[in-house]
Design a protein around this motif. Structure first.
Motif, PDB file in Angstrom:
ATOM      1  N   TYR B   4       0.827  -1.245   0.067  1.00 54.65           N
ATOM      2  CA  TYR B   4      -0.033  -0.029  -0.015  1.00 54.65           C
ATOM      3  C   TYR B   4       0.880   1.391  -0.113  1.00 54.65           C
ATOM      4  O   TYR B   4       0.713   2.112  -0.779  1.00 54.65           O
ATOM      5  CB  TYR B   4      -0.964   0.000   1.159  1.00 54.65           C
ATOM      6  CG  TYR B   4      -2.190   0.757   1.080  1.00 54.65           C
ATOM      7  CD1 TYR B   4      -2.593   1.172  -0.058  1.00 54.65           C
ATOM      8  CD2 TYR B   4      -2.993   0.844   2.195  1.00 54.65           C
ATOM      9  CE1 TYR B   4      -3.926   2.032  -0.178  1.00 54.65           C
ATOM     10  CE2 TYR B   4      -4.120   1.327   2.244  1.00 54.65           C
ATOM     11  CZ  TYR B   4      -4.349   2.240   0.847  1.00 54.65           C
ATOM     12  OH  TYR B   4      -5.732   2.899   1.004  1.00 54.65           O
ATOM     13  N   ALA B  73     -10.032   9.371  -8.452  1.00 52.45           N
ATOM     14  CA  ALA B  73      -9.913   7.872  -8.409  1.00 52.45           C
ATOM     15  C   ALA B  73      -8.857   7.583  -7.349  1.00 52.45           C
ATOM     16  O   ALA B  73      -9.139   6.674  -6.523  1.00 52.45           O
ATOM     17  CB  ALA B  73      -9.802   7.210  -9.592  1.00 52.45           C
ATOM     18  N   PRO B  76      -9.700  10.586  -3.518  1.00 48.14           N
ATOM     19  CA  PRO B  76     -11.052  10.965  -3.717  1.00 48.14           C
ATOM     20  C   PRO B  76     -11.515  12.280  -2.506  1.00 48.14           C
ATOM     21  O   PRO B  76     -12.220  12.911  -2.729  1.00 48.14           O
ATOM     22  CB  PRO B  76     -11.938   9.636  -3.090  1.00 48.14           C
ATOM     23  CG  PRO B  76     -10.981   8.662  -2.921  1.00 48.14           C
ATOM     24  CD  PRO B  76      -9.651   9.183  -3.445  1.00 48.14           C
ATOM     25  N   LEU B  77     -10.650  12.046  -1.518  1.00 48.26           N
ATOM     26  CA  LEU B  77     -10.704  13.230  -0.429  1.00 48.26           C
ATOM     27  C   LEU B  77     -10.338  14.406  -0.764  1.00 48.26           C
ATOM     28  O   LEU B  77     -10.968  15.582  -0.494  1.00 48.26           O
ATOM     29  CB  LEU B  77     -10.261  12.862   0.916  1.00 48.26           C
ATOM     30  CG  LEU B  77     -11.144  11.952   1.769  1.00 48.26           C
ATOM     31  CD1 LEU B  77     -10.411  11.672   3.240  1.00 48.26           C
ATOM     32  CD2 LEU B  77     -12.076  12.885   2.382  1.00 48.26           C
ATOM     33  N   LEU B 240      -4.340   2.123   6.940  1.00 51.66           N
ATOM     34  CA  LEU B 240      -5.983   2.491   6.115  1.00 51.66           C
ATOM     35  C   LEU B 240      -5.974   4.009   6.268  1.00 51.66           C
ATOM     36  O   LEU B 240      -5.745   4.650   7.335  1.00 51.66           O
ATOM     37  CB  LEU B 240      -7.099   1.830   6.708  1.00 51.66           C
ATOM     38  CG  LEU B 240      -7.192   0.366   6.491  1.00 51.66           C
ATOM     39  CD1 LEU B 240      -8.359  -0.476   7.103  1.00 51.66           C
ATOM     40  CD2 LEU B 240      -7.233  -0.061   4.897  1.00 51.66           C
ATOM     41  N   PRO B 241      -6.364   4.697   5.209  1.00 55.22           N
ATOM     42  CA  PRO B 241      -6.437   6.261   5.239  1.00 55.22           C
ATOM     43  C   PRO B 241      -7.442   6.661   6.107  1.00 55.22           C
ATOM     44  O   PRO B 241      -8.675   6.447   5.889  1.00 55.22           O
ATOM     45  CB  PRO B 241      -6.734   6.303   3.799  1.00 55.22           C
ATOM     46  CG  PRO B 241      -7.171   5.406   3.087  1.00 55.22           C
ATOM     47  CD  PRO B 241      -6.643   3.988   3.819  1.00 55.22           C
ATOM     48  N   ASN B 242      -7.019   7.730   7.145  1.00 55.57           N
ATOM     49  CA  ASN B 242      -8.030   8.254   7.983  1.00 55.57           C
ATOM     50  C   ASN B 242      -7.101   9.321   8.425  1.00 55.57           C
ATOM     51  O   ASN B 242      -6.599   9.555   9.113  1.00 55.57           O
ATOM     52  CB  ASN B 242      -8.695   7.737   8.946  1.00 55.57           C
ATOM     53  CG  ASN B 242      -9.711   8.245   9.886  1.00 55.57           C
ATOM     54  OD1 ASN B 242      -9.897   9.516   9.652  1.00 55.57           O
ATOM     55  ND2 ASN B 242     -10.224   7.836  10.928  1.00 55.57           N
ATOM     56  N   VAL B 331      -6.063   8.577   0.125  1.00 60.54           N
ATOM     57  CA  VAL B 331      -6.096   8.072  -0.947  1.00 60.54           C
ATOM     58  C   VAL B 331      -7.109   6.867  -1.115  1.00 60.54           C
ATOM     59  O   VAL B 331      -7.871   6.592  -0.060  1.00 60.54           O
ATOM     60  CB  VAL B 331      -4.666   7.095  -1.139  1.00 60.54           C
ATOM     61  CG1 VAL B 331      -3.670   8.160  -1.341  1.00 60.54           C
ATOM     62  CG2 VAL B 331      -4.578   6.461   0.198  1.00 60.54           C
ATOM     63  N   SER B 332      -7.272   6.204  -2.325  1.00 62.23           N
ATOM     64  CA  SER B 332      -8.187   5.163  -2.283  1.00 62.23           C
ATOM     65  C   SER B 332      -7.820   3.945  -1.755  1.00 62.23           C
ATOM     66  O   SER B 332      -6.592   3.923  -1.338  1.00 62.23           O
ATOM     67  CB  SER B 332      -8.351   4.884  -3.935  1.00 62.23           C
ATOM     68  OG  SER B 332      -8.994   6.074  -4.559  1.00 62.23           O
ATOM     69  N   SER B 333      -8.533   2.849  -1.895  1.00 64.19           N
ATOM     70  CA  SER B 333      -8.052   1.823  -1.349  1.00 64.19           C
ATOM     71  C   SER B 333      -7.051   1.110  -2.164  1.00 64.19           C
ATOM     72  O   SER B 333      -6.756   1.506  -3.161  1.00 64.19           O
ATOM     73  CB  SER B 333      -9.320   0.546  -1.292  1.00 64.19           C
ATOM     74  OG  SER B 333      -9.664   0.264  -2.741  1.00 64.19           O
ATOM     75  N   LEU B 335      -6.673  -1.723  -3.697  1.00 62.53           N
ATOM     76  CA  LEU B 335      -7.367  -2.346  -4.764  1.00 62.53           C
ATOM     77  C   LEU B 335      -7.286  -1.219  -5.931  1.00 62.53           C
ATOM     78  O   LEU B 335      -6.842  -1.763  -7.018  1.00 62.53           O
ATOM     79  CB  LEU B 335      -8.400  -3.426  -4.423  1.00 62.53           C
ATOM     80  CG  LEU B 335      -9.303  -3.869  -5.789  1.00 62.53           C
ATOM     81  CD1 LEU B 335      -8.270  -4.784  -6.261  1.00 62.53           C
ATOM     82  CD2 LEU B 335     -10.330  -4.556  -5.185  1.00 62.53           C
ATOM     83  N   THR B 336      -8.001  -0.198  -5.716  1.00 61.91           N
ATOM     84  CA  THR B 336      -8.349   0.702  -6.606  1.00 61.91           C
ATOM     85  C   THR B 336      -7.053   1.259  -7.232  1.00 61.91           C
ATOM     86  O   THR B 336      -6.706   1.494  -8.371  1.00 61.91           O
ATOM     87  CB  THR B 336      -9.266   1.663  -6.247  1.00 61.91           C
ATOM     88  OG1 THR B 336     -10.360   1.002  -5.551  1.00 61.91           O
ATOM     89  CG2 THR B 336      -9.546   3.031  -7.049  1.00 61.91           C
ATOM     90  N   LEU B 339      -5.390  -1.125  -9.576  1.00 61.35           N
ATOM     91  CA  LEU B 339      -6.154  -1.187 -10.773  1.00 61.35           C
ATOM     92  C   LEU B 339      -5.713  -0.041 -11.696  1.00 61.35           C
ATOM     93  O   LEU B 339      -5.510   0.105 -12.837  1.00 61.35           O
ATOM     94  CB  LEU B 339      -7.612  -1.188 -10.564  1.00 61.35           C
ATOM     95  CG  LEU B 339      -8.065  -2.686 -10.306  1.00 61.35           C
ATOM     96  CD1 LEU B 339      -9.489  -2.502  -9.884  1.00 61.35           C
ATOM     97  CD2 LEU B 339      -8.265  -3.444 -11.676  1.00 61.35           C
ATOM     98  N   MET B 340      -5.833   1.191 -11.086  1.00 63.81           N
ATOM     99  CA  MET B 340      -5.630   2.500 -11.784  1.00 63.81           C
ATOM    100  C   MET B 340      -4.394   2.676 -12.201  1.00 63.81           C
ATOM    101  O   MET B 340      -3.985   3.058 -13.338  1.00 63.81           O
ATOM    102  CB  MET B 340      -5.988   3.511 -10.963  1.00 63.81           C
ATOM    103  CG  MET B 340      -7.337   3.703 -10.530  1.00 63.81           C
ATOM    104  SD  MET B 340      -8.427   3.702 -11.989  1.00 63.81           S
ATOM    105  CE  MET B 340      -7.596   5.253 -12.842  1.00 63.81           C
TER     106      MET B 340
END
Lengths: 521, 379
Positions: B4, B73, B76-77, B240-242, B331-333, B335-336, B339-340
């Protein structure tokens, strides 16, 4: 509490800008393929008239395309400006198809469209044809990705909610891409675009024939439009996205609303050709029904039932009550991620989280919602029936009218007598504006019919908007309306001007208006 | 699959690359728009300018759209918070851009001089306003933006539109506008001849010099006059993003920390100056293509400087520093992002190949003779 006025204004602005945008999209989708057919004919036969057709219809296409690009810019940025919470909450899934659309499709379309207009003298015949084909593929692929994104809003597959990041996260991208709702929407939407472009070329060509101008040019254009249009009109009807309406719950709710089915009927249900839906009494007056038809269309079977509005609402009441527990547990978990009790409750009820969030429109503390609030939320889950019922019927009636128009045009084309059928030509001219009406109504049914959700079952519209001031929204909405209306007036002016000029506007010296002009000199 | 943390860093580089692609490609036709009312005196001259980018502006604009889509994508934030917070600034960009597609396509379809003049100014607005506002936006990012999140990560912007137009941000706005204008002038040198060529050559040198001077001024101001932001809690790149999970303080000179921690990064602002000087010299010695490459390299340096100074911040918050958005937590997950990245690796080279082919096919000087011969079909 989020102000309802702000949400309503944000919705109105989105509706206005999206509907303006879709005035230009269908013609682009269909016209690029008509241009491929015309230029292909030029490539095969080598006849100059086909090249002139490609260039002239391409010119009209270009006038339309410029506004498609302009209004499309807004669409890419409006999720962020006006639907910030939506963008955060589902950006992990929704953003990807938008970005891929840019990378895979929009670059392709936009790079080659420049060569389409300016490359005639720089490219070989074969290269130019390839450029036109790539433009068509690009514009249609673009529609594919946008409709994958939109299909996911109707039927959010392949994603789960995470309370740590407070958003939906992608779990299976293939589910998102091969979402049946999205696929049905794609086929239906591009076919509608092909119909729009065919009606456009058919109508304007018919007008030239009626005026006795540029007959050779007009007749060939008419024939191509008639053939392409007939195939497309059948495709819109047969592959109409009604085939997707029983797949998911959101579509079932839509189906019940647009068919004014207040209660579940024994299968196969009857189809209401006409009715006056009475929202208050939850019933129809003056119903005119065809037995069995609704059940057959909606379920493709004689035994499956189609749920009615009352039954859908009752099911949703259970989900809202379960969702209240999910919301409270989620809020606990946001404060303390290790709270095991909350985790258990959340796991048991998380599939109804979105339904619990519907209550946020009425109260901050969902766990304390009163029975009245719950009743309001339940009633919200089905959109108003009359607008759905009538929009859908007008769209379908127009769809059948297009099929008839093209069937007659094609029949007389095959017989070689279409240019003598003045009634048919006049009909074709009058039809020019109607595909746009059908397309806008189709989007209305799809989007209004999804309310009260932006993402069905996941995120209520009420929570999706940005925290802006109401004054900002009034300002921007006014700005958009003024801008777009001004641009639309200019576009229509140019479109009419160049349609009237016809192929003479190419300045080749081969067409009627130029000949008469030279003759008078 | 990549871990990640690595993906988060790759996407910081990729967003930067897309912004650079936007600056180089869409930037040169915005520069053409900005110069249009000044570098061309007659209608034919204006049509020459417009037709140098006629076949390409639309494809170039997709860099802008794709950069927007990629931020949506991947971050998103950031997409949500920046675009809604900078509401009126974004709308100004959007509305300015409206003039371009219609300006290009409709201008020469009617012969009325008033009609054409009006669209010329429209193209000017569409060319000058977006770079100005992007520069202003970066100036505000460097100072921190007044916003915060509530518990559900709903963002609230508490400033006004007018406070975005503060002196430092206006200065960075001038940096970006002059940089883009010089870049457009370099492009025009490649595609024009005669009087127009001489005028844009002068413009290239003047705006190129202005861009370097203002960039240097902004650098000094940033170093001595503006507080930077520092994350004080432990950073876990794989978390995990927060954004609300961290603590942040402001500190004088903090925007220079990356340069002292990793001295190699000082090459980035150096490249901005070297590229800019190279472009000016090339214009002086009538080497248009070299000048264009020089201004492109310079823009890499300028955008890179903003990125390196801010790193790992993307959008710091001046009113609630812990709400600041960084490359770790907006950021996105995984997986995203993965993929991107795959989609970008497949499609970006293809885009560069076919865009190059399109430019190659349409290359050469746009002349008065060309405009007269294509009166009906040219822009």
């Amino acid at each position: 509490m989020i102000s309802t006025e702000l949400v309503d204004l944000s919705r109105l602005q989105f509706a206005v800008t999206a509907m303006y945008h879709f005035l230009f999209v269908p013609l682009t989708l269909g016209m690029t393929f008509l241009l491929v057919i015309m230029e292909g004919s030029y490539l095969v036969t080598g006849q100059q008239v086909y090249k002139d057709m490609t260039r002239f219809w391409g010119k009209l296409f270009g006038i339309n395309f410029a506004l498609g690009v302009t209004t499309g810019l807004t669409m890419e940025f409006q999720f962020g400006t006006n639907w910030a919470y939506y963008s955060h909450y589902v950006g992990d899934i929704f953003g990807a198809p938008l970005a891929i659309e840019g990378l895979m499709a929009f670059f392709l379309e936009s790079t080659f469209i420049g060569l389409f207009f300016f490359g005639w003298d720089r490219l070989t015949k074969g290269q130019h044809f390839m450029v036109t084909v790539l433009t068509a593929i690009g514009s249609n692929l673009s529609a594919l990705w946008i409709l994958i994104a939109n299909g996911w809003m109707q039927d959010p597959v392949g994603a789960t909610f995470s309370y740590t990041t407070m958003r939906m996260e992608l779990s299976n991208f293939w589910d998102v891409i091969f979402n049946p709702t999205a696929q049905a929407k794609f086929v239906h939407t591009v076919s509608a675009g092909y119909v729009t472009a065919s009606v456009f070329v058919l109508g304007i060509s018919a007008w030239y024939i009626l005026k006795g101008r540029d007959l050779e040019f007009a007749r060939r254009s008419f024939r191509i439009a008639a053939a392409f249009g007939f195939a497309s009109a059948l495709s819109v009807i047969v592959l109409g996205d009604e085939s997707g309406y029983t797949i998911s719950e959101s579509q079932q709710t839509k189906l019940a609303a647009m068919e004014a089915m207040w209660h579940t009927e024994p299968a196969p249900a009857a189809f209401n050709v006409f009715a006056i839906p009475d929202e208050k009494a939850q019933r129809n007056d003056y119903e005119l029904q065809i037995p069995y038809v609704m059940g057959l269309i909606g379920t493709r079977s004689v035994t499956k039932e189609i749920p009615g509005i009352a039954e859908i609402k009752e099911k949703n009441r259970t989900r809202i009550e379960s969702g209240m527990l999910a919301v409270s547990a989620m809020e606990e978990l946001r404060k303390n991620k290790e709270d095991e009790a909350a985790k258990q409750v959340f796991e048991a009820h998380k599939q109804d989280l979105g339904f619990g969030l519907l209550l946020k429109k009425y109260t901050e503390d969902v766990s304390k919602a009163t029975p009245e609030m719950i009743q309001h939320a339940v009633d919200d889950t089905v959109p108003r029936v009359a607008p759905m019922f009538w929009s859908f019927r007008v769209m379908v009636a127009l769809g059948f009218a297009f099929a008839l128009l093209f069937a007659l045009s094609l029949y007389h084309t095959v017989r070689g007598t279409f240019f003598k059928q003045r009634w048919l030509l006049r009909w074709a001219v009058w039809f020019i504006p109607t595909p746009w009406i059908a397309a806008e109504l189709g989007w209305f049914v799809a989007e209004y019919g999804r309310q009260p959700w932006t993402i069905y079952g996941v995120l209520p519209t009420h929570l999706s908007a940005s925290s802006l001031s109401v004054g900002s929204l009034y300002g921007s909405l006014t700005g958009f309306i003024v801008f777009y209306t001004g641009l639309l007036v200019i576009e229509m002016y140019l479109m009419v001007k160049f349609s009237r000029k016809g192929p003479s506007s190419l300045g080749t010296g081969r067409y009627d208006a130029e000949k008469t002009a030279t003759a008078t000199i | 699959m990549l871990d990640y943390e690595t993906l988060k860093i790759i996407w910081w580089v990729l967003v930067g690359a897309l912004l650079l692609g936007f600056a180089i490609m869409d930037g040169h036709d915005m520069g053409v728009g900005t110069l249009l009312p000044f570098a061309a005196k007659t209608d034919v001259e204006r049509r020459i300018l417009i037709n140098t980018v006629g076949p390409h502006w639309d494809g170039n604009q997709v860099w802008f759209i794709t950069a927007g889509g990629a931020i949506f994508a991947a971050w998103p934030l950031v997409y949500a918070t920046a675009f809604s917070g900078f509401y009126w600034a974004m709308l100004a960009v959007l509305w300015a851009l409206f003039f371009r597609p219609v300006g290009f396509d409709y201008r020469s379809k009617i012969e009325n001089p008033k009609w054409r003049r009006t669209w010329d100014w429209g193209l000017f607005v569409g060319g000058a306003v977006p770079p100005l506002i992007f520069g202003v936006a970066f100036g505000n990012l460097l100072q921190g933006v007044p916003f915060h999140f509530d518990d559900t990560l709903r963002s609230f912007y508490t400033g006004t539109f007018w406070q975005l137009l503060n002196p430092f941000a206006l200065l960075t706005g001038i940096v970006s506008t002059t940089m883009i204008t010089a870049h457009g002038a370099n492009y025009l040198m490649i595609r024009t001849e005669g009087d127009v060529y001489r005028r844009v050559r002068t413009a290239s040198m003047i705006f190129g010099a202005l861009a370097l001077v203002t960039f240097a001024l902004a650098g000094v101001w940033l170093a001595y006059g503006i507080k930077g932001f520092v994350i004080t809690s432990a950073i876990d790149g794989n978390a995990l993003p927060n954004p609300l999970d961290k603590t942040v303080i402001t500190e004088a000179g903090a925007w220079l920390h990356n340069y002292s921690a990793y001295p190699l990064t000082m090459l980035v602002p150096a490249i901005a100056f070297l590229g800019g000087l190279w472009a000016i010299a090339a214009a002086k010695f009538d080497k248009p293509l070299t000048a264009f490459v020089g201004s492109s390299v310079s823009m890499l340096g300028v955008i890179g400087t903003a990125g390196v100074s801010l790193f790992p911040f993307i959008m710091p918050s001046s009113t609630d520093p812990r709400s600041s958005l960084t490359i770790w937590d907006s950021v996105s997950s995984q997986l995203t992002l993965g993929l991107m990245l795959g989609a970008t690796i497949i499609f970006l080279p293809l885009i560069i190949i076919y865009t190059s082919w399109a430019y190659k096919k349409m290359s050469g000087k746009v002349t008065e003779a060309f405009i007269n011969a294509n009166d009906k079909s040219a822009y």
